[in-house]
Design an enzyme around this catalytic site. Structure first.
Site, short mmCIF file in Angstrom:
data_model
loop_
_atom_site.label_atom_id
_atom_site.label_comp_id
_atom_site.label_asym_id
_atom_site.label_seq_id
_atom_site.Cartn_x
_atom_site.Cartn_y
_atom_site.Cartn_z
CG HIS A 43 -1.89 1.11 1.30
ND1 HIS A 43 -3.25 0.90 1.45
CD2 HIS A 43 -1.73 2.45 1.29
CE1 HIS A 43 -3.87 2.07 1.51
NE2 HIS A 43 -2.97 3.02 1.42
CE LYS A 55 -2.81 11.39 -2.44
NZ LYS A 55 -3.17 10.09 -3.06
CD GLU A 112 -6.89 7.36 6.04
OE1 GLU A 112 -5.78 7.91 6.18
OE2 GLU A 112 -7.37 7.09 4.91
CG ASP A 126 -0.54 5.17 3.63
OD1 ASP A 126 -0.93 5.24 2.45
OD2 ASP A 126 -1.22 5.55 4.59
CG ASN A 127 0.33 8.95 2.21
OD1 ASN A 127 -0.46 8.33 2.93
ND2 ASN A 127 -0.05 9.54 1.10
#
Length: 453
Positions: free
Chosen positions: A87, A92, A240, A337-338
Protein backbone atom coordinates in the site's frame (compact mmCIF):
# COMPACT_ATOMS: atom_id res chain seq x y z
CA UNK A 1 28.86 0.33 -4.90
CA UNK A 2 29.17 -3.41 -5.44
CA UNK A 3 32.40 -4.64 -3.81
CA UNK A 4 34.90 -6.81 -5.66
CA UNK A 5 33.92 -9.80 -3.49
CA UNK A 6 30.22 -9.44 -4.34
CA UNK A 7 31.00 -8.92 -8.00
CA UNK A 8 32.92 -12.21 -7.94
CA UNK A 9 29.91 -13.94 -6.40
CA UNK A 10 27.63 -12.43 -9.03
CA UNK A 11 29.77 -13.95 -11.75
CA UNK A 12 29.92 -17.31 -9.99
CA UNK A 13 26.16 -17.34 -9.45
CA UNK A 14 25.47 -17.27 -13.16
CA UNK A 15 27.55 -20.43 -13.65
CA UNK A 16 28.50 -22.76 -10.80
CA UNK A 17 26.59 -20.93 -8.05
CA UNK A 18 27.60 -19.62 -4.63
CA UNK A 19 26.67 -20.11 -0.97
CA UNK A 20 25.28 -17.74 1.63
CA UNK A 21 26.62 -19.33 4.81
CA UNK A 22 25.66 -18.99 8.48
CA UNK A 23 22.36 -17.22 7.88
CA UNK A 24 19.29 -17.23 10.10
CA UNK A 25 15.73 -17.22 8.71
CA UNK A 26 12.48 -16.57 10.65
CA UNK A 27 10.62 -19.87 10.77
CA UNK A 28 7.45 -18.56 9.12
CA UNK A 29 9.44 -17.59 6.01
CA UNK A 30 11.07 -20.93 5.22
CA UNK A 31 9.48 -24.08 3.87
CA UNK A 32 9.14 -26.65 6.63
CA UNK A 33 11.01 -29.28 4.67
CA UNK A 34 13.86 -26.95 3.69
CA UNK A 35 15.81 -26.89 6.95
CA UNK A 36 16.21 -28.60 10.27
CA UNK A 37 13.52 -27.34 12.69
CA UNK A 38 14.19 -29.84 15.45
CA UNK A 39 14.45 -28.65 19.04
CA UNK A 40 13.92 -25.01 18.13
CA UNK A 41 11.63 -22.56 19.87
CA UNK A 42 9.03 -21.13 17.50
CA UNK A 43 10.39 -17.62 18.10
CA UNK A 44 13.93 -18.55 17.13
CA UNK A 45 15.16 -18.21 13.53
CA UNK A 46 16.40 -21.30 11.73
CA UNK A 47 20.15 -21.50 10.97
CA UNK A 48 20.60 -22.25 7.27
CA UNK A 49 22.90 -22.01 4.29
CA UNK A 50 21.54 -21.23 0.83
CA UNK A 51 23.16 -22.00 -2.47
CA UNK A 52 22.13 -19.70 -5.29
CA UNK A 53 22.62 -20.51 -8.94
CA UNK A 54 21.33 -18.33 -11.75
CA UNK A 55 18.14 -16.60 -10.62
CA UNK A 56 17.03 -19.33 -8.18
CA UNK A 57 17.70 -20.89 -4.81
CA UNK A 58 19.31 -24.21 -5.71
CA UNK A 59 19.88 -25.69 -2.26
CA UNK A 60 18.90 -25.02 1.35
CA UNK A 61 20.81 -26.91 4.02
CA UNK A 62 21.64 -26.56 7.71
CA UNK A 63 25.25 -25.89 6.70
CA UNK A 64 27.02 -25.11 3.45
CA UNK A 65 28.35 -28.15 1.63
CA UNK A 66 32.03 -28.38 0.77
CA UNK A 67 31.49 -28.44 -2.99
CA UNK A 68 34.15 -25.95 -3.94
CA UNK A 69 31.69 -23.12 -4.61
CA UNK A 70 32.54 -19.61 -3.36
CA UNK A 71 30.36 -17.94 -0.78
CA UNK A 72 29.71 -15.20 1.72
CA UNK A 73 29.50 -15.69 5.50
CA UNK A 74 26.57 -13.84 7.10
CA UNK A 75 27.91 -14.68 10.59
CA UNK A 76 24.47 -15.36 12.07
CA UNK A 77 22.77 -12.44 10.33
CA UNK A 78 19.13 -12.53 9.28
CA UNK A 79 18.13 -13.53 5.76
CA UNK A 80 14.65 -12.70 4.44
CA UNK A 81 12.79 -12.79 1.13
CA UNK A 82 12.49 -9.48 -0.69
CA UNK A 83 9.98 -7.04 0.77
CA UNK A 84 6.43 -6.65 -0.56
CA UNK A 85 5.02 -3.15 0.05
CA UNK A 86 1.27 -3.57 -0.41
CA UNK A 87 0.00 0.00 0.00
CA UNK A 88 1.82 3.11 -1.29
CA UNK A 89 1.02 6.37 -3.10
CA UNK A 90 3.62 7.00 -5.79
CA UNK A 91 1.57 9.76 -7.42
CA UNK A 92 1.91 11.96 -4.31
CA UNK A 93 5.46 11.07 -3.29
CA UNK A 94 8.02 13.84 -2.65
CA UNK A 95 5.68 16.83 -3.04
CA UNK A 96 5.74 17.97 0.61
CA UNK A 97 8.70 20.39 0.15
CA UNK A 98 6.59 22.41 -2.32
CA UNK A 99 3.02 21.55 -1.24
CA UNK A 100 3.49 21.93 2.50
CA UNK A 101 1.94 19.64 5.09
CA UNK A 102 -1.44 21.27 5.68
CA UNK A 103 -0.97 21.55 9.44
CA UNK A 104 -4.05 19.47 10.22
CA UNK A 105 -5.52 16.02 9.80
CA UNK A 106 -6.70 14.00 6.84
CA UNK A 107 -8.86 16.68 5.24
CA UNK A 108 -6.08 19.28 5.46
CA UNK A 109 -3.69 16.83 3.80
CA UNK A 110 -6.17 16.22 1.00
CA UNK A 111 -6.58 19.97 0.45
CA UNK A 112 -2.82 20.59 0.37
CA UNK A 113 -2.35 17.75 -2.11
CA UNK A 114 -5.06 19.02 -4.46
CA UNK A 115 -3.35 22.39 -4.41
CA UNK A 116 -0.26 20.77 -5.88
CA UNK A 117 -2.00 18.71 -8.57
CA UNK A 118 -1.65 21.41 -11.28
CA UNK A 119 2.10 20.78 -11.14
CA UNK A 120 1.67 17.09 -11.95
CA UNK A 121 2.95 17.05 -15.49
CA UNK A 122 4.00 13.80 -17.13
CA UNK A 123 7.67 14.55 -16.57
CA UNK A 124 7.13 15.61 -12.95
CA UNK A 125 5.17 12.44 -12.15
CA UNK A 126 7.68 10.18 -13.86
CA UNK A 127 10.62 11.83 -12.08
CA UNK A 128 9.04 11.44 -8.65
CA UNK A 129 7.79 7.90 -9.25
CA UNK A 130 11.16 6.82 -10.62
CA UNK A 131 12.94 8.29 -7.60
CA UNK A 132 10.61 6.39 -5.25
CA UNK A 133 11.02 3.10 -7.11
CA UNK A 134 14.81 3.44 -7.10
CA UNK A 135 14.71 3.95 -3.33
CA UNK A 136 12.40 0.97 -2.78
CA UNK A 137 14.56 -1.24 -4.99
CA UNK A 138 17.70 -0.31 -3.04
CA UNK A 139 15.96 -1.22 0.22
CA UNK A 140 15.09 -4.68 -1.14
CA UNK A 141 11.46 -4.33 -2.27
CA UNK A 142 10.49 -6.78 -4.99
CA UNK A 143 6.80 -5.92 -5.35
CA UNK A 144 4.60 -2.93 -4.60
CA UNK A 145 1.02 -1.76 -4.99
CA UNK A 146 0.47 1.95 -5.53
CA UNK A 147 -2.87 3.71 -5.27
CA UNK A 148 -3.58 6.39 -7.86
CA UNK A 149 -6.21 9.07 -7.23
CA UNK A 150 -8.94 8.73 -9.88
CA UNK A 151 -11.73 11.31 -9.64
CA UNK A 152 -13.25 11.47 -13.17
CA UNK A 153 -14.49 8.89 -15.72
CA UNK A 154 -11.29 9.20 -17.76
CA UNK A 155 -8.05 7.76 -16.41
CA UNK A 156 -5.88 10.45 -14.80
CA UNK A 157 -2.45 11.31 -16.14
CA UNK A 158 -0.84 9.75 -13.05
CA UNK A 159 -2.43 6.41 -13.94
CA UNK A 160 -0.93 6.54 -17.41
CA UNK A 161 2.50 7.45 -16.04
CA UNK A 162 2.29 4.66 -13.45
CA UNK A 163 1.53 2.17 -16.23
CA UNK A 164 4.70 3.31 -17.97
CA UNK A 165 6.66 2.90 -14.74
CA UNK A 166 5.17 -0.54 -14.28
CA UNK A 167 6.53 -1.62 -17.67
CA UNK A 168 9.86 0.11 -17.11
CA UNK A 169 10.43 -1.67 -13.78
CA UNK A 170 9.19 -5.11 -14.83
CA UNK A 171 11.70 -7.71 -13.67
CA UNK A 172 12.91 -5.52 -10.81
CA UNK A 173 9.76 -4.38 -8.98
CA UNK A 174 6.42 -6.01 -9.70
CA UNK A 175 4.31 -2.83 -9.61
CA UNK A 176 0.54 -3.05 -9.26
CA UNK A 177 -1.74 -0.04 -9.73
CA UNK A 178 -4.96 0.40 -7.76
CA UNK A 179 -7.47 3.09 -8.70
CA UNK A 180 -8.43 5.14 -5.64
CA UNK A 181 -11.97 6.22 -6.52
CA UNK A 182 -14.51 8.26 -4.55
CA UNK A 183 -17.12 5.81 -3.31
CA UNK A 184 -20.06 7.85 -4.60
CA UNK A 185 -18.74 7.46 -8.15
CA UNK A 186 -20.50 4.09 -8.05
CA UNK A 187 -23.86 5.86 -7.84
CA UNK A 188 -23.58 6.29 -11.62
CA UNK A 189 -23.74 2.71 -12.89
CA UNK A 190 -22.65 3.50 -16.45
CA UNK A 191 -19.71 5.62 -15.33
CA UNK A 192 -18.61 2.98 -12.82
CA UNK A 193 -18.80 0.28 -15.50
CA UNK A 194 -16.68 2.38 -17.86
CA UNK A 195 -14.03 2.94 -15.16
CA UNK A 196 -13.97 -0.74 -14.16
CA UNK A 197 -13.53 -1.78 -17.79
CA UNK A 198 -10.62 0.68 -18.19
CA UNK A 199 -8.94 -0.64 -15.04
CA UNK A 200 -9.35 -4.26 -16.13
CA UNK A 201 -7.88 -3.50 -19.56
CA UNK A 202 -4.48 -2.74 -18.04
CA UNK A 203 -4.46 -5.28 -15.21
CA UNK A 204 -5.28 -2.79 -12.46
CA UNK A 205 -7.01 -3.11 -9.11
CA UNK A 206 -10.40 -1.59 -8.27
CA UNK A 207 -10.30 0.55 -5.14
CA UNK A 208 -12.22 3.26 -3.30
CA UNK A 209 -12.11 5.53 -0.29
CA UNK A 210 -14.86 4.22 2.01
CA UNK A 211 -16.22 6.63 4.62
CA UNK A 212 -19.59 7.02 6.39
CA UNK A 213 -22.13 8.21 3.83
CA UNK A 214 -25.62 7.52 2.56
CA UNK A 215 -25.71 4.63 0.09
CA UNK A 216 -22.47 3.16 1.38
CA UNK A 217 -23.56 -0.49 1.24
CA UNK A 218 -25.17 -0.07 -2.16
CA UNK A 219 -22.00 1.38 -3.66
CA UNK A 220 -19.82 -1.33 -2.13
CA UNK A 221 -22.10 -4.01 -3.54
CA UNK A 222 -21.79 -2.32 -6.92
CA UNK A 223 -18.01 -2.48 -6.64
CA UNK A 224 -18.11 -6.20 -5.91
CA UNK A 225 -20.49 -6.75 -8.80
CA UNK A 226 -18.10 -4.98 -11.19
CA UNK A 227 -15.09 -6.82 -9.75
CA UNK A 228 -16.86 -10.13 -10.32
CA UNK A 229 -17.85 -9.14 -13.85
CA UNK A 230 -14.42 -7.85 -14.93
CA UNK A 231 -12.29 -10.27 -12.86
CA UNK A 232 -10.82 -7.51 -10.68
CA UNK A 233 -9.22 -7.57 -7.25
CA UNK A 234 -10.40 -5.02 -4.67
CA UNK A 235 -8.50 -2.66 -2.39
CA UNK A 236 -10.23 -0.26 0.01
CA UNK A 237 -9.19 2.71 2.12
CA UNK A 238 -11.75 2.11 4.83
CA UNK A 239 -12.81 3.66 8.15
CA UNK A 240 -9.86 6.05 8.23
CA UNK A 241 -11.30 8.03 11.12
CA UNK A 242 -11.66 7.91 14.91
CA UNK A 243 -15.41 7.48 15.21
CA UNK A 244 -16.66 4.19 16.65
CA UNK A 245 -18.30 3.47 13.32
CA UNK A 246 -17.05 0.35 11.53
CA UNK A 247 -19.89 0.10 9.02
CA UNK A 248 -17.43 0.48 6.17
CA UNK A 249 -15.47 -2.68 6.82
CA UNK A 250 -18.65 -4.48 7.92
CA UNK A 251 -20.24 -3.74 4.53
CA UNK A 252 -17.12 -4.91 2.70
CA UNK A 253 -16.96 -8.16 4.66
CA UNK A 254 -20.66 -8.85 4.10
CA UNK A 255 -20.30 -8.32 0.35
CA UNK A 256 -17.17 -10.47 0.22
CA UNK A 257 -18.88 -13.27 2.13
CA UNK A 258 -21.95 -13.21 -0.07
CA UNK A 259 -19.88 -13.51 -3.25
CA UNK A 260 -17.10 -15.70 -1.77
CA UNK A 261 -14.49 -13.13 -2.83
CA UNK A 262 -12.67 -12.55 0.46
CA UNK A 263 -9.32 -13.71 -0.88
CA UNK A 264 -9.42 -10.89 -3.44
CA UNK A 265 -10.02 -8.15 -0.87
CA UNK A 266 -7.57 -5.89 0.93
CA UNK A 267 -8.71 -3.31 3.50
CA UNK A 268 -6.34 -0.52 4.47
CA UNK A 269 -6.29 1.68 7.60
CA UNK A 270 -9.38 0.48 9.58
CA UNK A 271 -8.56 3.12 12.22
CA UNK A 272 -12.09 3.04 13.64
CA UNK A 273 -11.36 -0.39 15.11
CA UNK A 274 -8.87 1.30 17.45
CA UNK A 275 -11.73 3.07 19.24
CA UNK A 276 -14.66 0.69 18.70
CA UNK A 277 -16.05 -1.30 21.68
CA UNK A 278 -14.19 -4.52 22.42
CA UNK A 279 -17.13 -6.70 21.44
CA UNK A 280 -17.43 -4.98 18.06
CA UNK A 281 -13.69 -5.41 17.49
CA UNK A 282 -13.85 -9.13 18.31
CA UNK A 283 -16.83 -9.73 16.04
CA UNK A 284 -15.35 -7.76 13.15
CA UNK A 285 -11.97 -9.47 13.36
CA UNK A 286 -13.61 -12.90 13.56
CA UNK A 287 -15.62 -12.12 10.42
CA UNK A 288 -12.53 -10.81 8.66
CA UNK A 289 -10.67 -14.04 9.41
CA UNK A 290 -13.60 -16.17 8.29
CA UNK A 291 -13.98 -14.27 5.02
CA UNK A 292 -10.24 -14.42 4.29
CA UNK A 293 -9.72 -10.73 3.59
CA UNK A 294 -6.34 -9.10 4.24
CA UNK A 295 -6.00 -5.98 6.38
CA UNK A 296 -3.01 -3.72 5.80
CA UNK A 297 -2.01 -1.55 8.74
CA UNK A 298 -0.29 1.75 7.93
CA UNK A 299 1.38 3.03 11.09
CA UNK A 300 3.38 5.88 9.59
CA UNK A 301 0.48 7.85 8.09
CA UNK A 302 -2.05 6.94 10.76
CA UNK A 303 0.23 8.00 13.60
CA UNK A 304 0.91 11.27 11.79
CA UNK A 305 -2.67 12.22 10.84
CA UNK A 306 -5.05 10.66 13.36
CA UNK A 307 -6.13 12.91 16.24
CA UNK A 308 -4.02 15.71 14.77
CA UNK A 309 -5.11 19.08 16.17
CA UNK A 310 -3.35 22.43 16.08
CA UNK A 311 -1.45 23.12 19.30
CA UNK A 312 -2.45 19.84 20.98
CA UNK A 313 -0.65 16.55 21.49
CA UNK A 314 -2.48 13.48 20.16
CA UNK A 315 -4.33 11.23 22.57
CA UNK A 316 -5.76 8.68 20.15
CA UNK A 317 -3.31 7.01 17.78
CA UNK A 318 -5.62 5.28 15.29
CA UNK A 319 -3.60 2.10 14.83
CA UNK A 320 -5.44 -1.01 13.67
CA UNK A 321 -5.42 -3.65 16.51
CA UNK A 322 -2.65 -5.87 15.18
CA UNK A 323 -2.26 -8.15 18.19
CA UNK A 324 -5.96 -8.93 18.42
CA UNK A 325 -6.14 -9.44 14.65
CA UNK A 326 -3.29 -11.93 14.67
CA UNK A 327 -4.88 -13.78 17.57
CA UNK A 328 -8.14 -13.98 15.61
CA UNK A 329 -6.38 -15.38 12.56
CA UNK A 330 -6.72 -12.31 10.34
CA UNK A 331 -4.28 -11.99 7.46
CA UNK A 332 -2.34 -8.86 8.39
CA UNK A 333 0.18 -6.87 6.37
CA UNK A 334 2.14 -3.69 7.06
CA UNK A 335 2.97 -1.12 4.39
CA UNK A 336 4.66 2.25 3.85
CA UNK A 337 1.61 4.23 2.64
CA UNK A 338 2.59 7.87 2.03
CA UNK A 339 6.10 9.29 1.78
CA UNK A 340 7.16 12.95 1.73
CA UNK A 341 3.73 14.34 0.91
CA UNK A 342 1.10 16.29 2.91
CA UNK A 343 -0.20 13.04 4.42
CA UNK A 344 3.26 12.18 5.74
CA UNK A 345 6.17 14.58 5.17
CA UNK A 346 8.63 11.82 6.15
CA UNK A 347 9.20 8.23 5.07
CA UNK A 348 11.27 6.55 2.38
CA UNK A 349 9.51 3.29 1.37
CA UNK A 350 11.64 1.01 3.56
CA UNK A 351 9.42 -1.86 4.82
CA UNK A 352 11.94 -2.68 7.54
CA UNK A 353 11.46 0.84 8.92
CA UNK A 354 7.69 0.32 8.78
CA UNK A 355 7.98 -2.94 10.70
CA UNK A 356 10.20 -1.25 13.27
CA UNK A 357 7.72 1.59 13.80
CA UNK A 358 4.85 -0.88 14.12
CA UNK A 359 6.76 -2.74 16.81
CA UNK A 360 6.87 0.45 18.90
CA UNK A 361 3.35 1.63 18.10
CA UNK A 362 1.62 -1.73 18.56
CA UNK A 363 3.95 -3.45 21.06
CA UNK A 364 4.97 -6.22 18.67
CA UNK A 365 7.41 -8.52 20.42
CA UNK A 366 10.31 -9.80 18.28
CA UNK A 367 9.16 -8.07 15.08
CA UNK A 368 11.70 -9.75 12.77
CA UNK A 369 11.33 -13.22 14.27
CA UNK A 370 7.53 -13.19 14.63
CA UNK A 371 6.11 -10.45 12.38
CA UNK A 372 8.32 -10.34 9.27
CA UNK A 373 5.60 -12.16 7.32
CA UNK A 374 3.63 -8.86 7.38
CA UNK A 375 6.09 -7.32 4.90
CA UNK A 376 6.93 -10.47 2.93
CA UNK A 377 4.70 -13.53 2.58
CA UNK A 378 1.29 -12.21 3.65
CA UNK A 379 1.26 -9.22 1.25
CA UNK A 380 2.74 -11.46 -1.47
CA UNK A 381 -0.32 -13.69 -1.24
CA UNK A 382 -2.69 -10.72 -0.94
CA UNK A 383 -1.23 -9.25 -4.16
CA UNK A 384 -1.48 -12.67 -5.85
CA UNK A 385 2.21 -12.65 -6.77
CA UNK A 386 3.73 -15.62 -8.60
CA UNK A 387 6.00 -16.33 -5.60
CA UNK A 388 4.52 -16.34 -2.10
CA UNK A 389 7.84 -15.34 -0.55
CA UNK A 390 8.44 -18.63 1.27
CA UNK A 391 12.08 -19.69 0.97
CA UNK A 392 12.30 -23.10 -0.69
CA UNK A 393 14.53 -24.80 -3.21
CA UNK A 394 13.64 -23.55 -6.68
CA UNK A 395 12.24 -20.23 -5.39
CA UNK A 396 13.47 -16.92 -6.84
CA UNK A 397 16.73 -15.68 -5.35
CA UNK A 398 15.28 -12.31 -4.28
CA UNK A 399 16.63 -11.72 -0.79
CA UNK A 400 17.49 -9.17 1.87
CA UNK A 401 20.57 -9.93 3.98
CA UNK A 402 21.12 -8.20 7.32
CA UNK A 403 24.18 -8.21 9.53
CA UNK A 404 21.74 -7.87 12.42
CA UNK A 405 21.17 -11.21 14.15
CA UNK A 406 17.85 -10.48 15.82
CA UNK A 407 15.22 -7.78 16.31
CA UNK A 408 17.14 -6.02 19.07
CA UNK A 409 19.88 -5.32 16.55
CA UNK A 410 17.79 -4.92 13.38
CA UNK A 411 15.31 -2.46 14.91
CA UNK A 412 17.78 -0.48 17.00
CA UNK A 413 19.91 0.79 14.14
CA UNK A 414 19.03 1.72 10.59
CA UNK A 415 20.32 -1.20 8.54
CA UNK A 416 22.43 0.84 6.14
CA UNK A 417 24.77 -2.10 5.53
CA UNK A 418 22.06 -4.46 4.31
CA UNK A 419 22.78 -6.45 1.18
CA UNK A 420 20.13 -7.08 -1.44
CA UNK A 421 20.09 -10.00 -3.87
CA UNK A 422 17.82 -9.82 -6.91
CA UNK A 423 17.57 -12.68 -9.38
CA UNK A 424 20.66 -14.18 -7.75
CA UNK A 425 22.81 -11.06 -8.08
CA UNK A 426 23.90 -8.57 -5.43
CA UNK A 427 22.67 -5.11 -6.42
CA UNK A 428 23.95 -1.61 -5.76
CA UNK A 429 22.09 -0.40 -2.65
CA UNK A 430 23.06 3.25 -2.83
CA UNK A 431 20.00 5.47 -2.42
CA UNK A 432 19.24 8.31 -4.84
CA UNK A 433 20.10 11.82 -3.63
CA UNK A 434 17.13 14.07 -2.80
CA UNK A 435 18.91 16.89 -4.63
CA UNK A 436 17.91 15.17 -7.85
CA UNK A 437 14.37 16.36 -7.13
CA UNK A 438 15.41 20.01 -6.81
CA UNK A 439 15.87 20.55 -10.54
CA UNK A 440 13.06 20.87 -13.06
CA UNK A 441 12.17 17.40 -14.33
CA UNK A 442 13.79 16.19 -17.51
CA UNK A 443 11.70 14.30 -20.02
CA UNK A 444 10.22 10.96 -19.05
CA UNK A 445 12.09 9.29 -21.92
CA UNK A 446 15.45 10.50 -20.60
CA UNK A 447 14.66 9.35 -17.06
CA UNK A 448 13.53 5.97 -18.35
CA UNK A 449 16.79 5.39 -20.20
CA UNK A 450 18.71 6.36 -17.07
CA UNK A 451 16.68 3.97 -14.90
CA UNK A 452 17.55 1.08 -17.24
CA UNK A 453 21.24 1.68 -16.60
Amino acid sequence: MISRELDTLNRAGAHSGYWIRNARVPQALIHQGAADHRARNASQPVPVALKLRGERIERIAPEALDDGSPGIDLDGGLLLPGWVDAHTHLDKGHISPRAGVGGGGLLAAIEATWGDVPRWTRDDLFMRMSFSLRSAFAYGTRAMRTHIDWEQPAAPLAWDVAQGSRQEWAGRIDLQCAALLPLDLFADVRMAEHVARSIAACGGVLGAFVYPMAGQRQYIEQMFSLAERFDLWLDFHVDEHLEANVEGIRAILDAARGREMGGRVMCGHCCALSVAPDEVVRETLADCAAVGATVVSLPFTNLYLQDRRAGASPRLRGIFPLLEAAEAGVRVALASDNHRDPFLPLGDLDPLQTLTLASFASHLAQPLERWSSTVTTTPAMALNLPWDGVLREGAPADLVLLRARDSTEACSRWQADRMVVRAGRFIDTRLPDYRELDSPPVSADTLASGAKR
